[in-house]
Design a protein around this motif. Structure first.
Motif, mmCIF file in Angstrom:
data_model
loop_
_atom_site.group_PDB
_atom_site.id
_atom_site.type_symbol
_atom_site.label_atom_id
_atom_site.label_comp_id
_atom_site.label_asym_id
_atom_site.label_seq_id
_atom_site.Cartn_x
_atom_site.Cartn_y
_atom_site.Cartn_z
ATOM 1 N N GLY A 166 0.792 -1.227 0.000
ATOM 2 C CA GLY A 166 0.000 0.000 0.000
ATOM 3 C C GLY A 166 0.819 1.270 0.000
ATOM 4 N N VAL A 167 2.144 1.145 0.063
ATOM 5 C CA VAL A 167 2.996 2.337 0.092
ATOM 6 C C VAL A 167 2.813 3.164 -1.180
ATOM 7 C CG1 VAL A 167 5.386 3.144 0.137
ATOM 8 C CG2 VAL A 167 4.673 1.299 1.649
ATOM 9 N N GLY A 168 2.562 2.488 -2.301
ATOM 10 C CA GLY A 168 2.355 3.211 -3.554
ATOM 11 C C GLY A 168 1.148 4.133 -3.484
ATOM 12 N N ILE A 169 0.055 3.654 -2.882
ATOM 13 C CA ILE A 169 -1.134 4.498 -2.721
ATOM 14 C C ILE A 169 -0.810 5.683 -1.820
ATOM 15 C CG2 ILE A 169 -3.519 4.574 -1.917
ATOM 16 C CD1 ILE A 169 -3.751 1.621 -2.500
ATOM 17 N N THR A 170 -0.052 5.424 -0.756
ATOM 18 C CA THR A 170 0.314 6.489 0.175
ATOM 19 C C THR A 170 1.143 7.568 -0.522
ATOM 20 O OG1 THR A 170 0.263 4.979 2.066
ATOM 21 C CG2 THR A 170 1.544 6.996 2.316
ATOM 22 N N ILE A 171 2.084 7.159 -1.352
ATOM 23 C CA ILE A 171 2.935 8.126 -2.048
ATOM 24 C C ILE A 171 2.116 8.964 -3.026
ATOM 25 C CG2 ILE A 171 4.838 8.356 -3.693
ATOM 26 C CD1 ILE A 171 6.093 5.884 -2.369
ATOM 27 N N ILE A 172 1.261 8.310 -3.806
ATOM 28 C CA ILE A 172 0.437 9.042 -4.773
ATOM 29 C C ILE A 172 -0.490 10.019 -4.053
ATOM 30 C CG2 ILE A 172 -1.409 8.793 -6.475
ATOM 31 C CD1 ILE A 172 -0.118 6.123 -7.285
ATOM 32 N N THR A 173 -1.099 9.563 -2.966
ATOM 33 C CA THR A 173 -1.996 10.430 -2.200
ATOM 34 C C THR A 173 -1.240 11.611 -1.604
ATOM 35 O OG1 THR A 173 -3.292 8.460 -1.633
ATOM 36 C CG2 THR A 173 -3.741 10.455 -0.390
ATOM 37 N N LEU B 229 1.374 13.077 -2.813
ATOM 38 C CA LEU B 229 1.670 14.041 -3.874
ATOM 39 C C LEU B 229 0.475 14.940 -4.169
ATOM 40 C CD1 LEU B 229 3.699 11.765 -6.332
ATOM 41 C CD2 LEU B 229 4.590 13.542 -4.807
ATOM 42 N N LEU B 230 -0.709 14.471 -3.815
ATOM 43 C CA LEU B 230 -1.920 15.276 -3.988
ATOM 44 C C LEU B 230 -2.215 16.130 -2.756
ATOM 45 C CD1 LEU B 230 -4.207 12.575 -5.676
ATOM 46 C CD2 LEU B 230 -2.958 14.440 -6.796
ATOM 47 N N GLY B 231 -1.367 15.970 -1.722
ATOM 48 C CA GLY B 231 -1.524 16.795 -0.530
ATOM 49 C C GLY B 231 -2.362 16.178 0.566
ATOM 50 N N TYR B 232 -2.572 14.866 0.500
ATOM 51 C CA TYR B 232 -3.383 14.189 1.512
ATOM 52 C C TYR B 232 -2.637 12.950 2.008
ATOM 53 C CZ TYR B 232 -6.968 17.239 -0.401
ATOM 54 O OH TYR B 232 -7.654 18.342 -0.816
ATOM 55 N N VAL B 233 -3.207 12.295 3.009
ATOM 56 C CA VAL B 233 -2.535 11.134 3.577
ATOM 57 C C VAL B 233 -3.434 9.907 3.466
ATOM 58 C CG1 VAL B 233 -3.357 11.590 5.935
ATOM 59 C CG2 VAL B 233 -1.307 10.216 5.590
ATOM 60 N N PHE B 234 -2.837 8.809 3.025
ATOM 61 C CA PHE B 234 -3.496 7.507 3.052
ATOM 62 C C PHE B 234 -2.787 6.694 4.128
ATOM 63 C CE2 PHE B 234 -3.649 3.012 1.782
ATOM 64 C CZ PHE B 234 -5.019 2.829 1.731
ATOM 65 N N PRO B 235 -3.417 6.508 5.296
ATOM 66 C CA PRO B 235 -2.721 5.878 6.421
ATOM 67 C C PRO B 235 -2.529 4.380 6.229
ATOM 68 C CG PRO B 235 -5.006 6.298 6.989
ATOM 69 C CD PRO B 235 -4.798 6.895 5.625
ATOM 70 N N PRO C 255 -9.118 10.378 7.506
ATOM 71 C CA PRO C 255 -9.079 9.323 6.478
ATOM 72 C C PRO C 255 -8.955 7.921 7.066
ATOM 73 C CG PRO C 255 -7.032 10.582 6.484
ATOM 74 C CD PRO C 255 -7.990 11.315 7.363
ATOM 75 N N LEU C 256 -8.261 7.786 8.205
ATOM 76 C CA LEU C 256 -8.166 6.467 8.829
ATOM 77 C C LEU C 256 -9.548 5.983 9.255
ATOM 78 C CD1 LEU C 256 -6.517 4.103 9.912
ATOM 79 C CD2 LEU C 256 -6.190 5.391 12.033
ATOM 80 N N LEU C 257 -10.337 6.878 9.849
ATOM 81 C CA LEU C 257 -11.692 6.501 10.256
ATOM 82 C C LEU C 257 -12.531 6.109 9.045
ATOM 83 C CD1 LEU C 257 -13.818 6.315 12.552
ATOM 84 C CD2 LEU C 257 -14.437 8.682 11.994
ATOM 85 N N LEU C 258 -12.361 6.823 7.941
ATOM 86 C CA LEU C 258 -13.123 6.510 6.734
ATOM 87 C C LEU C 258 -12.859 5.076 6.277
ATOM 88 C CD1 LEU C 258 -14.962 7.726 4.450
ATOM 89 C CD2 LEU C 258 -12.835 8.118 3.188
ATOM 90 N N PHE C 259 -11.588 4.709 6.196
ATOM 91 C CA PHE C 259 -11.257 3.360 5.730
ATOM 92 C C PHE C 259 -11.570 2.307 6.793
ATOM 93 C CE2 PHE C 259 -8.836 5.860 2.705
ATOM 94 C CZ PHE C 259 -9.050 5.154 1.530
ATOM 95 N N ASP C 260 -11.487 2.686 8.059
ATOM 96 C CA ASP C 260 -11.760 1.729 9.132
ATOM 97 C C ASP C 260 -13.252 1.502 9.365
ATOM 98 O OD1 ASP C 260 -9.356 0.657 9.955
ATOM 99 O OD2 ASP C 260 -8.940 2.221 11.431
ATOM 100 N N THR C 261 -14.100 2.304 8.713
ATOM 101 C CA THR C 261 -15.541 2.132 8.912
ATOM 102 C C THR C 261 -16.303 1.836 7.626
ATOM 103 O OG1 THR C 261 -15.864 4.538 8.731
ATOM 104 C CG2 THR C 261 -15.647 3.618 10.950
#
Length: 324
Positions: free
Chosen positions: A202-209, A211-217, A281-287
């Motif tokens: 999932g590191v690839g998703i985190t890096i792309i996110t 670069l858009l100014g957000y975090v994918f935990p 964002p963590l809550l979003l994916f965790d729910t």
């Protein structure tokens, strides 16, 4: 392909991955059996046949990628000699270049919550500092994003921008300690029974996110120490713990949002800002996201345990994401 008469009972896709230095690794990329034939050993025979065929091609190491809680699949590979390897295990065994190329060619970079299972390599006991590495990574990542954006929840960067690293790391520590602490203690998961495993996938998703100014935990997760185990045995415990954790995190995020400006020091305000930045964002994916490739998040534990409670938690997660 497995056949029963004129029907296709199951399919297994395999390939040989070429790495630098003429290294060849067998890869089982996909395994599926017809529901009508499940329970008849079709999938296990496919795994056995695929492994034997790749070995006949001269592949001394064979790997596959399985989501951490998909024990139906991982147990099949375990029975024929595959073992779950962490990212650090792979780096030690194959080196940085080979590992990164393998992750890229197998799309592991975009598979949060998945683990490599390898035949031909011996894993080490889960490290004690995986959680520390996860916290440090997210603290550094959020600092970089904040500097790139030039602000964080309306706050301008300090005179020395990297000074944001400390509140970002404190926020990551609070967030992930809350997550893993509640999941462990509410679920009654003893340290001798379950271990924290960081997510390299999932590191690839985190890096792309980023670069858009957000975090994918990538919070990692708690998994039984055993290589072979059953998710069904833990469904109720994981589900109850996930419910308590998501409700508590929801409350803390709303509280932080409304009280952040009243905190007495800039440091506390910055910490609260980073807590919101990572926590929402963590809550979003965790729910909400209970499906692949995000099944490693706690939303799937809620969904498997109680669909109604999952629906309520998902609504809370969506409301928090859109209105905070």
């Amino acid at each position: 392909m497995a056949e029963a008469g004129e029907q296709v009972a199951g399919v297994c896709l395999i390939r040989v991955v070429s790495l630098p230095g003429k290294k060849r690794v067998g890869y089982v990329s996909w395994l599926m059996s017809d529901p009508a034939f499940r329970g008849q050993g079709v999938a296990q025979r496919l795994v056995d046949t695929a492994t034997n065929y790749l070995e006949s091609l001269g592949c001394h190491e064979i790997c596959t990628m399985v989501e951490g809680y998909n024990t139906a699949s991982s147990n099949r590979f375990f029975r024929v000699g595959y073992r779950r390897l962490s990212g650090s295990d792979l780096l030690r065994a194959w080196g940085v270049i080979h590992t990164l190329v393998l992750w890229w060619k197998t799309h592991f970079f975009f598979a949060p919550g998945h683990f490599f299972w390898v035949k031909g390599c011996v894993p080490k006991e889960a490290g004690r500092y995986g959680a520390v590495h996860t916290i440090f990574f997210h603290g550094l990542l959020c600092t970089a994003i904040a500097l790139f954006r030039g602000e964080m929840f309306g706050m301008s960067p300090p005179e020395h921008g990297f000074a944001w690293f400390f509140p970002a790391t404190v926020a990551a520590t609070l967030l992930f300690s809350l997550r893993h602490g509640v999941l462990r203690y509410v679920g009654g998961l003893k340290r001798s029974e379950c271990v924290y495993r960081p997510w390299s996938g999932g590191v690839g998703i985190t890096i792309i996110t980023a670069l858009l100014g957000y975090v994918f935990p990538l919070p990692g997760g708690l998994y039984p120490r055993l290589q072979e185990w059953s998710t069904a045995h833990y469904t109720a415990r994981f589900g109850r713990a996930a419910m308590v954790y998501t409700m508590l995190l929801t409350a803390l995020l709303w509280l932080s949002s409304f009280s952040m400006v009243s905190f007495p020091t800039v440091f506390l305000q910055q910490t609260a800002g980073f807590f919101l930045f990572m926590g929402i964002p963590l809550l979003l994916f965790d729910t909400v996201f209970a499906c692949a490739p995000f099944a490693g998040f706690t939303a799937r534990r809620l969904y498997d345990w109680h669909r109604g409670i999952w629906g309520v938690c998902a609504l809370c997660g969506l409301a928090t994401f859109f209105f905070l």
